[in-house]
Design an enzyme around this catalytic site. Structure first.
Site, short mmCIF file in Angstrom:
data_model
loop_
_atom_site.label_atom_id
_atom_site.label_comp_id
_atom_site.label_asym_id
_atom_site.label_seq_id
_atom_site.Cartn_x
_atom_site.Cartn_y
_atom_site.Cartn_z
N HIS A 123 0.76 -1.18 0.12
CA HIS A 123 -0.10 -0.10 0.12
C HIS A 123 0.89 1.22 0.03
CE1 HIS A 123 -3.00 3.12 1.18
NE2 HIS A 123 -3.88 2.65 1.33
N ASP A 200 2.86 -4.93 7.75
CA ASP A 200 1.27 -4.54 7.86
C ASP A 200 -0.12 -5.28 8.20
OD1 ASP A 200 -0.56 -2.97 6.54
OD2 ASP A 200 0.09 -2.04 5.05
N GLN A 203 -5.01 -5.25 6.81
CA GLN A 203 -6.10 -6.33 5.80
C GLN A 203 -6.17 -7.75 6.70
OE1 GLN A 203 -8.12 -5.00 3.84
NE2 GLN A 203 -7.01 -3.15 3.67
N LYS A 226 -11.35 -1.17 10.26
CA LYS A 226 -11.09 -1.63 9.23
C LYS A 226 -11.28 -3.07 9.89
CE LYS A 226 -7.35 0.52 6.01
NZ LYS A 226 -8.16 0.39 4.85
N CYS A 365 -4.32 2.52 -3.70
CA CYS A 365 -2.83 3.14 -3.31
C CYS A 365 -1.81 1.67 -4.24
CB CYS A 365 -3.66 3.05 -1.47
SG CYS A 365 -4.91 4.50 -1.77
#
Ligand code: PMP
Length: 406
Positions: A123, A200, A203, A226, A365
């Site tokens: 991202h 990261d 997700q 999220k 992104c």
């Protein structure tokens, strides 16, 4: 516990609304998720009955607000299975968590010519933040390539290490392809080279159980919004040894122990990284959201979403002209990027919207990844714990309808 998706949907008031007089089908969970009533109620209750600044007042409300805030930190610790609450830093979200690492680790542990390894599927937040450091300090950014199927080339990853490599920073799950990266192997290889790693988790955390001690990563970032929590709140997990070693992020109240014009000393962990008034109402909302998903069971959420994704792939692949990116192997996450024939992704997204179906279109992104795929953008359907096969059917019918118009 049986996973009763229809009764779970009742917890999310927005799912009952109509869009253009059609029932809402919300498939933009990768961008943000909807909020269960318990999250909104907990935040409303705090504003109505508790509100006061945390860590400052001797009075009743301030102490109560501080208790709630610190209990929320403990809930996050448990959720990630971190060793201690001193390793849980509240931020505004994944973006800020990553920028905290690039700034503080970059400041404290990197010199001109030192190298960071990221991947082709990052991202922008995990690319541009390193580029800013590159502009300030002259660091070098190295990129793990991916296969045509959208998977990291692990043997190429190993070849990127040099004596100048200082940190690895990669995503756990691709927000475009749904690829679940072999995080444990990626961490192990980094550590074999004596290099720490930031993951990261924007997700991953909403979709399956994450255990930072089991992963053995050095930093882990995720966003509250999220994972069914409020906007404006996120988390950076960091191993205490690293957090002790790197300098603070922002200067201000709460992050200091003593201040004088001659010398300032910093507060203990995690407060050293939390300057200013935190969004203590959002931390309460985040904790409620984490309790909510934990109560449903991350393993049940994962199983539900895997089945939904499998079903969606099967149905979507039957549509003429359908091109699905990634998902070459089983085990991809609840994100499907696609294009249909020569229909522009923006047109498809706009026409599906008119049918009440919310998907995301564009580069998500992740422009370097989109360029690698040789395209300009995709449509992306991303699923959450409340989505159903009936909604997938509506998506497929909607795509068919648009396809016949073109
Ligand atoms: N990383 C990934 C993989 C993401 O999907 C996102 C959100 N699209 C981010 C980072 C940034 O998250 P946020 O905007 O919540 O800071």
């Amino acid at each position: 516990m049986t996973y009763d998706v229809q009764s779970i949907r009742q917890d999310f008031p927005i799912l009952g609304r109509r869009v253009y007089d059609k029932p809402l089908v919300y498939f933009d969970n990768g961008a943000t998720t909807q909020k269960p009533r318990c999250v909104v109620d907990a935040m409303t209750e705090e504003y109505y009955n508790v509100n006061a600044n945390v860590h400052r007042g001797v009075h009743f409300l301030s102490q109560r607000a501080t208790d709630l805030h610190e209990q929320s930190r403990e809930t996050v610790r448990r959720f990630l299975n971190a060793r201690s609450t001193t390793e849980i830093i509240f931020t505004r979200g994944t973006t800020e968590s990553i920028n905290l690492v690039t700034s503080c680790f970059g400041e404290g542990c990197m010199q001109e010519g030192d190298e960071v390894i990221v991947s082709q599927m990052e991202h922008h937040s995990n690319i541009v933040s390193w580029q800013l450091l590159q502009a300030r300090k002259g660091i070098v950014i190295k990129v793990i390539p991916i296969s045509d199927e959208g998977e990291l080339l692990m043997e190429e990853y190993e070849k990127l290490f040099t004596e100048k490599t200082r940190i690895v920073s990669v995503t756990h799950v691709s927000n475009v392809l749904g690829t679940v990266n072999p995080a444990k192997d990626i961490v192990r290889i980094a550590h074999e080279h004596g290099v720490p790693i930031l993951i990261d988790g924007a997700q991953s955390t909403p979709h399956f159980k994450v255990d930072v001690q089991d992963l053995d990563c050095d930093f882990y970032a995720f966003s509250g919004h999220k994972i069914y929590g409020p906007t404006g709140i996120g988390v950076l997990y960091g191993k205490e040894a690293w957090l002790d070693r790197i300098p603070p992020y922002m200067g201000g109240g709460e992050m200091i122990r003593t201040v004088s014009f001659e010398k300032t000393t910093f507060n203990d962990l995690p407060y050293k990284f939390e300057a200013g008034t935190p969004d203590y109402v959002a931390t309460t909302g985040l904790a409620k959201a984490l309790e909510y998903v934990t109560h449903l069971g991350m393993e049940h959420i994962e199983a539900h979403e895997r089945e939904l994704t499998r079903y969606a792939l099967e149905q979507m692949r039957q549509i003429e002209g359908m091109h699905i990116y990634g998902h070459a192997s089983d085990g991809g996450d609840a994100v499907i990027s696609f294009n249909v024939g020569h229909i522009h992704h923006l047109d498809l997204g706009t026409l599906l919207d008119r049918l009440g179906i919310a998907i995301r279109t564009g580069h998500h992104c992740a422009e370097p990844l989109i360029h690698r795929l040789g395209i300009e953008g995709t449509c992306r359907a991303s699923f959450g714990l409340y989505n159903t096969k009936e909604e997938v059917d509506l998506l497929c019918q909607g795509i068919e309808r648009v396809r016949k118009m073109f």
